[in-house]
Design a protein around this motif. Structure first.
Motif, PDB file in Angstrom:
ATOM      1  N   GLU A  81       0.832  -1.285  -0.091  1.00  0.00           N
ATOM      2  CA  GLU A  81       0.162  -0.114   0.069  1.00  0.00           C
ATOM      3  C   GLU A  81       0.919   1.254   0.013  1.00  0.00           C
ATOM      4  OE1 GLU A  81      -2.793  -0.343   2.908  1.00  0.00           O
ATOM      5  OE2 GLU A  81      -3.866  -2.019   2.198  1.00  0.00           O
ATOM      6  N   SER A 137       2.036   9.131  -4.499  1.00  0.00           N
ATOM      7  CA  SER A 137       1.467   7.612  -4.358  1.00  0.00           C
ATOM      8  C   SER A 137      -0.120   7.755  -3.803  1.00  0.00           C
ATOM      9  CB  SER A 137       2.154   6.601  -3.718  1.00  0.00           C
ATOM     10  OG  SER A 137       1.757   6.880  -2.306  1.00  0.00           O
ATOM     11  N   GLY A 138      -0.384   8.954  -3.146  1.00  0.00           N
ATOM     12  CA  GLY A 138      -1.666   9.086  -2.626  1.00  0.00           C
ATOM     13  C   GLY A 138      -1.763   8.317  -1.234  1.00  0.00           C
ATOM     14  N   ARG A 141     -11.541  10.468  -5.831  1.00  0.00           N
ATOM     15  CA  ARG A 141     -10.833   9.250  -5.429  1.00  0.00           C
ATOM     16  C   ARG A 141     -11.661   8.148  -5.498  1.00  0.00           C
ATOM     17  NH1 ARG A 141      -8.037   8.310   0.472  1.00  0.00           N
ATOM     18  NH2 ARG A 141      -7.802   5.975   0.506  1.00  0.00           N
ATOM     19  N   MET A 193     -11.912   6.982  -9.160  1.00  0.00           N
ATOM     20  CA  MET A 193     -10.633   6.337  -9.503  1.00  0.00           C
ATOM     21  C   MET A 193     -10.559   5.086  -9.212  1.00  0.00           C
ATOM     22  SD  MET A 193      -8.932   8.698 -11.740  1.00  0.00           S
ATOM     23  CE  MET A 193      -7.384   7.579 -11.426  1.00  0.00           C
ATOM     24  N   ALA A 194     -10.435   4.883  -7.894  1.00  0.00           N
ATOM     25  CA  ALA A 194     -10.362   3.520  -7.421  1.00  0.00           C
ATOM     26  C   ALA A 194     -11.251   2.399  -8.074  1.00  0.00           C
ATOM     27  CB  ALA A 194     -10.368   3.742  -5.755  1.00  0.00           C
ATOM     28  N   VAL A 249      -3.680  -0.450  -9.554  1.00  0.00           N
ATOM     29  CA  VAL A 249      -3.776   0.454  -8.697  1.00  0.00           C
ATOM     30  C   VAL A 249      -2.717   0.254  -7.380  1.00  0.00           C
ATOM     31  CG1 VAL A 249      -4.662   2.137  -6.899  1.00  0.00           C
ATOM     32  CG2 VAL A 249      -5.579   1.868  -9.360  1.00  0.00           C
ATOM     33  N   CYS A 308      -3.890   5.337  -3.976  1.00  0.00           N
ATOM     34  CA  CYS A 308      -4.974   6.416  -4.345  1.00  0.00           C
ATOM     35  C   CYS A 308      -5.397   7.004  -3.106  1.00  0.00           C
ATOM     36  CB  CYS A 308      -6.061   5.528  -4.952  1.00  0.00           C
ATOM     37  SG  CYS A 308      -7.214   6.613  -5.795  1.00  0.00           S
ATOM     38  N   THR A 341      -3.239   9.014  -7.965  1.00  0.00           N
ATOM     39  CA  THR A 341      -3.265   7.595  -8.104  1.00  0.00           C
ATOM     40  C   THR A 341      -1.913   7.104  -8.717  1.00  0.00           C
ATOM     41  OG1 THR A 341      -5.536   7.328  -8.578  1.00  0.00           O
ATOM     42  CG2 THR A 341      -4.331   5.549  -9.376  1.00  0.00           C
ATOM     43  N   TRP A 342      -1.233   6.268  -8.046  1.00  0.00           N
ATOM     44  CA  TRP A 342       0.111   5.649  -8.546  1.00  0.00           C
ATOM     45  C   TRP A 342      -0.387   4.131  -8.962  1.00  0.00           C
ATOM     46  CZ3 TRP A 342       4.830   7.460  -9.507  1.00  0.00           C
ATOM     47  CH2 TRP A 342       5.743   6.487  -9.478  1.00  0.00           C
ATOM     48  N   ALA A 343      -0.057   4.044 -10.239  1.00  0.00           N
ATOM     49  CA  ALA A 343      -0.568   2.832 -10.867  1.00  0.00           C
ATOM     50  C   ALA A 343       0.562   2.039 -11.790  1.00  0.00           C
ATOM     51  CB  ALA A 343      -1.714   3.169 -11.661  1.00  0.00           C
ATOM     52  N   ARG A 375       1.982   8.367 -12.600  1.00  0.00           N
ATOM     53  CA  ARG A 375       1.224   9.132 -11.545  1.00  0.00           C
ATOM     54  C   ARG A 375       0.087  10.134 -12.275  1.00  0.00           C
ATOM     55  NH1 ARG A 375       2.651  14.892  -8.514  1.00  0.00           N
ATOM     56  NH2 ARG A 375       1.888  15.388 -10.674  1.00  0.00           N
TER      57      ARG A 375
END
Length: 395
Positions: A150, A178-179, A301, A304-305, A320, A323, A328-330, A372
């Protein structure tokens, strides 16, 4: 040829400006406008009541146009001390608060008081690129610590990286890029590590107003001796849309503040008066409005998730990793490095985002696998459009 500072010459160019250069010569049809997800900054102006308060100050207050105290306007320092003491169940005094020209300057001031050429600072990777840039410019070695599950760093892993040249550990929570929202126990573990090894813990909470958790995200200020370890950074730019006015804050011990004052007086003398007046007015009058802003960011958020959830048929292979806040870091699924992917997404899908290589050590394979996405300026319809474009993209 004129001389050039070698540390500055060795520092990479600003990533957001690099991404903007990719736009040169490109056009986007009305039916498929550019979705710009490259920069983590509000693009709307402050709410009208705040603008009116700032305009009135510009017209009616002579001191709005003069030099102010180096460490900031007393009313804003007092407001930060009062509100932070209440929010974190601790004791923060106005003399432990300084107002800066944005949070980036707060970081620079803190680091300038802590380290010099040849020293080391520990940063979780991926990192906020402006933090890395400032360390490079000062000849300070960045020591990366990997983030685990995470996207949360581990204090025990960081402890193995501490050397006699270490001066500080820098954390950003909620994190850019990364959120990730670092758990309270993680921040406490890093504070204990810093104390045990005579390091500073520099905690950047620029995005704290958009944390999904209720209540204080940590209890570090509840320690009466917090000033022996903690240096806290904040930005009013995100909360009140004051990006162009450059208003940030640093909270530190009085002894540290005496050193920070030297830096601030030399590089800017003081933060802009109208921006500070606006920030103080916002703190006093926009509590409900800011709660609405937070609710909207949390809704984006969630969109996005949901849109990029692992296993979703519409985006096979995307994963992902983090987030939250604006980001969001994907991990992407394509057989190409992230910089190439980012430029192809711009040209072929009308989507501008940043490759993970801009946030990782040079040559790191994980940087090439990630991107990102800064979604704060994409509403839920815009996020839905993003998902459609990613689904249709075929490299």
């Amino acid at each position: 040829m004129l001389p050039l500072n070698p540390a500055l010459a060795a520092t990479f160019r600003p990533p957001v400006m690099e991404a903007r250069r990719w736009l040169a010569g490109l056009t986007f049809p009305p039916e498929r406008p550019l979705i710009n997800l490259s920069q983590a900054a509000p693009v709307e102006p402050p709410p009208e009541p705040l603008r009116r308060a700032m305009a009135e100050a510009a017209l009616e207050r002579a001191d709005a146009h003069l030099y102010g105290p180096v460490l900031g306007r007393p009313e804003l320092r007092e407001a930060v001390a009062r509100d932070w003491s209440r929010a974190y169940a601790g004791t923060i005094r106005p003399e432990e608060v300084a107002i800066t020209q944005g949070c980036n300057q707060a970081f620079c001031a803190a680091i300038q008081s802590l380290a010099g050429p040849g020293d080391e600072v520990i940063l979780p990777a991926p990192w906020y690129f402006n933090h890395k840039m400032w360390l490079d410019m000062q000849g300070i070695r960045t020591v990366p610590v990997r983030c685990g599950a995470e996207m949360v760093p581990d204090a025990a892993e960081a402890a193995r990286l501490v050397t006699e040249r270490s001066r500080a550990i820098v954390l950003v929570s909620p994190n850019n890029p990364s959120g990730a929202e670092y758990p309270a126990e993680t921040l406490r573990a890093f504070a204990e590590l810093a104390r045990s090894r005579s390091l500073a813990l520099v905690l950047d909470e620029t995005y704290r107003d958009f944390d999904a958790r209720e209540g204080a995200p940590h209890d570090l200020f509840a320690d009466p001796d917090w000033g022996e370890v903690l240096i806290h950074l904040y930005s009013f730019s995100k909360a009140y849309r004051l990006t162009g006015h450059r208003v940030g804050a640093v909270i530190a011990s009085p002894a540290r503040m005496a050193e920070i004052e030297k830096f601030l007086d030399t590089v800017a003398i003081c933060a802009g008066q109208i921006g500070q007046i606006g920030a103080a007015w916002g703190m006093a009058n926009l509590r409900d409005w800011l709660a609405g802003e937070r609710a909207e960011i949390l809704a984006r958020r969630a969109a996005m998730a949901e849109g990029m959830a692992e296993g979703m048929a519409q985006l096979p292979g995307w994963r992902v990793k983090g987030c939250g806040a604006y980001f969001t870091w994907a991990e992407h699924p394509f057989d190409m490095p992230a910089p190439d992917l980012a430029q192809r997404l711009l040209r072929e899908a009308g989507v501008l985002l940043l490759p993970g290589t801009m946030f990782m050590p040079e040559g790191d394979v994980q940087g090439a696998r990630h991107v990102r996405i800064a979604f704060a300026n994409a509403d839920r319809d815009g996020i839905a459009a993003l998902m459609q474009r990613l689904e249709a993209f075929r490299p």
